[in-house]
Design a protein around this motif. Sequence first.
Motif, PDB file in Angstrom:
ATOM      1  N   LEU A  88       0.892  -1.308  -0.240  1.00 38.42           N
ATOM      2  CA  LEU A  88      -0.025  -0.064  -0.050  1.00 38.42           C
ATOM      3  C   LEU A  88       0.859   1.193   0.151  1.00 38.42           C
ATOM      4  N   LEU A 144      -4.991   3.391  -3.620  1.00 34.89           N
ATOM      5  CA  LEU A 144      -5.939   2.278  -3.276  1.00 34.89           C
ATOM      6  C   LEU A 144      -5.178   1.004  -3.877  1.00 34.89           C
ATOM      7  N   PRO A 145      -5.521   0.101  -2.939  1.00 32.85           N
ATOM      8  CA  PRO A 145      -4.890  -1.366  -3.275  1.00 32.85           C
ATOM      9  C   PRO A 145      -4.861  -1.647  -4.944  1.00 32.85           C
ATOM     10  N   SER A 150       0.732   1.808  -5.286  1.00 35.12           N
ATOM     11  CA  SER A 150       0.464   0.444  -4.654  1.00 35.12           C
ATOM     12  C   SER A 150       0.788  -0.596  -5.358  1.00 35.12           C
ATOM     13  N   LEU A 153      -1.842  -5.914  -7.769  1.00 35.10           N
ATOM     14  CA  LEU A 153      -2.539  -6.890  -6.385  1.00 35.10           C
ATOM     15  C   LEU A 153      -1.691  -8.292  -6.687  1.00 35.10           C
ATOM     16  N   TRP A 158      -9.845  -9.080  -3.544  1.00 32.88           N
ATOM     17  CA  TRP A 158      -9.667  -7.488  -2.716  1.00 32.88           C
ATOM     18  C   TRP A 158     -11.127  -6.782  -3.018  1.00 32.88           C
ATOM     19  N   ASP A 160     -14.149  -4.596  -1.779  1.00 30.59           N
ATOM     20  CA  ASP A 160     -14.407  -3.142  -1.260  1.00 30.59           C
ATOM     21  C   ASP A 160     -14.135  -3.449   0.270  1.00 30.59           C
ATOM     22  N   ARG A 162     -12.430  -5.699   1.975  1.00 33.90           N
ATOM     23  CA  ARG A 162     -11.147  -5.947   2.417  1.00 33.90           C
ATOM     24  C   ARG A 162     -10.319  -4.737   2.139  1.00 33.90           C
ATOM     25  N   VAL A 163     -10.508  -3.670   1.166  1.00 33.14           N
ATOM     26  CA  VAL A 163      -9.854  -2.446   1.046  1.00 33.14           C
ATOM     27  C   VAL A 163     -10.271  -1.596   2.191  1.00 33.14           C
ATOM     28  N   LEU A 167      -7.447  -0.155   4.723  1.00 28.27           N
ATOM     29  CA  LEU A 167      -7.113   1.014   5.121  1.00 28.27           C
ATOM     30  C   LEU A 167      -7.475   1.601   6.614  1.00 28.27           C
ATOM     31  N   ILE A 190     -16.012   2.967  -0.573  1.00 26.53           N
ATOM     32  CA  ILE A 190     -15.123   2.479   0.528  1.00 26.53           C
ATOM     33  C   ILE A 190     -15.098   3.399   1.866  1.00 26.53           C
ATOM     34  N   SER A 314     -10.705  -4.914  -9.900  1.00 27.32           N
ATOM     35  CA  SER A 314     -11.444  -4.631  -8.663  1.00 27.32           C
ATOM     36  C   SER A 314     -12.934  -4.291  -9.036  1.00 27.32           C
TER      37      SER A 314
END
Length: 389
Positions: A88, A144-145, A150, A153, A158, A160, A162-163, A167, A190, A314
């Motif tokens: 991140l 964002l991941p 970042s 991935l 992943w 929202d 989990r994101v 964070l 998010i 995503s």
Amino acid sequence: MSTVAPPETTVQPFRIEVPQADLDDLQDRLARTRWSAALSGAGWERGVPVDYLKELAEHWRVSFNWRQHEAQLNELPQFTTVIDGATLHLAHIRSRHEQARPLLLLHGWPGSMVEFLDLVGPLTDPTAHGGEAHDAFHLVIPSLPGFGFSGPLPETGWTDGRVAAALAELMTRLGYDQYGVHGGDVGAFIAPLIGRCAPERVLGVHVNNLVTFPTGDPADLAALSHSDKARLKEMKRWQEELGGYMQLQGTRPQTIAAALNDSPAGQLAWIAEKFKDWTDPASALPHDAVDLERLLANVSIYWFTDTATSVANSYYERFNDPAMWTPKPRGTVPTGVAVFTTDTSIRRFADTAHNVVHWSEFDRGGHFPALEAPDLLIADLKAFFRAVA
């Protein structure tokens, strides 16, 4: 002599340093673009006009100076850390005012930390910009991941949620027990989720472009104002006409990513179209709504970081996450909503899902207010957090 790798919980300094070979490769690819034939009489309703895209691409190739933008971004203290197995990236700017509130700023797609550059000074040092010390913030601006610096991935899954959890962990790792959150676009999905997963820590959630869905209650529809009905009509148009990008990224991310990851002109078109569709309609062209150099810096970040695939995926995660679409209890964290010209947020629907205590509507600025109308967004952030924190 062996070295010991730092533990994953550490926060490491970071500088953006795009290799010169990548800059040369970008210019070469742009010079060799195989352009599609222009269709006589076709306008923006069919996508980005070829002639306009050629102009943007030529400016990107010949006149745009990535190193200047890289240097400007590197003026911000930047870091990386590993959370839940993913890198991140973030900028962390501490205010000189000790009473400053921590504020997490979340971009969306097709955005990046570039969006928030004009907010940094007025929010971290308001007294130097004609404001008051009590409106100061410590800013945390992550990529964002799976987005930007970042980086791609390492795995699927992943969502929202989990994101949001990652964070929240980031803010813990930075030592912030309580903080506010602002988000737009994907960030507006998010930010409320962070409020739900850490309600005792989130002072308030502020969003623009909050997506609000009809409740299905005929009484709710009958009670809508004229402006609400216009937004509902615009939401329907968005679903029928403007949401093609979402369907592609949400259903076949690998396919569209293959094109975006190989063609800078394609990546440019994919993003420029959204800056036309979503910015203030008073602007005829994307670079009338936002600064052209900022627009190209934003596109460059997507290109240089090789994140087209993880960004597209995503949307697949969002489409296929049962938790995303199941009914949830009404949020408890105080929520502020800023509605700009292209937003389709409707207060009556928003109130059913969120604890809305602040609602502002503006007659200029669109989907990217931090780029289009930073003065309005800054004032609204200050007003909201002054009231709730």
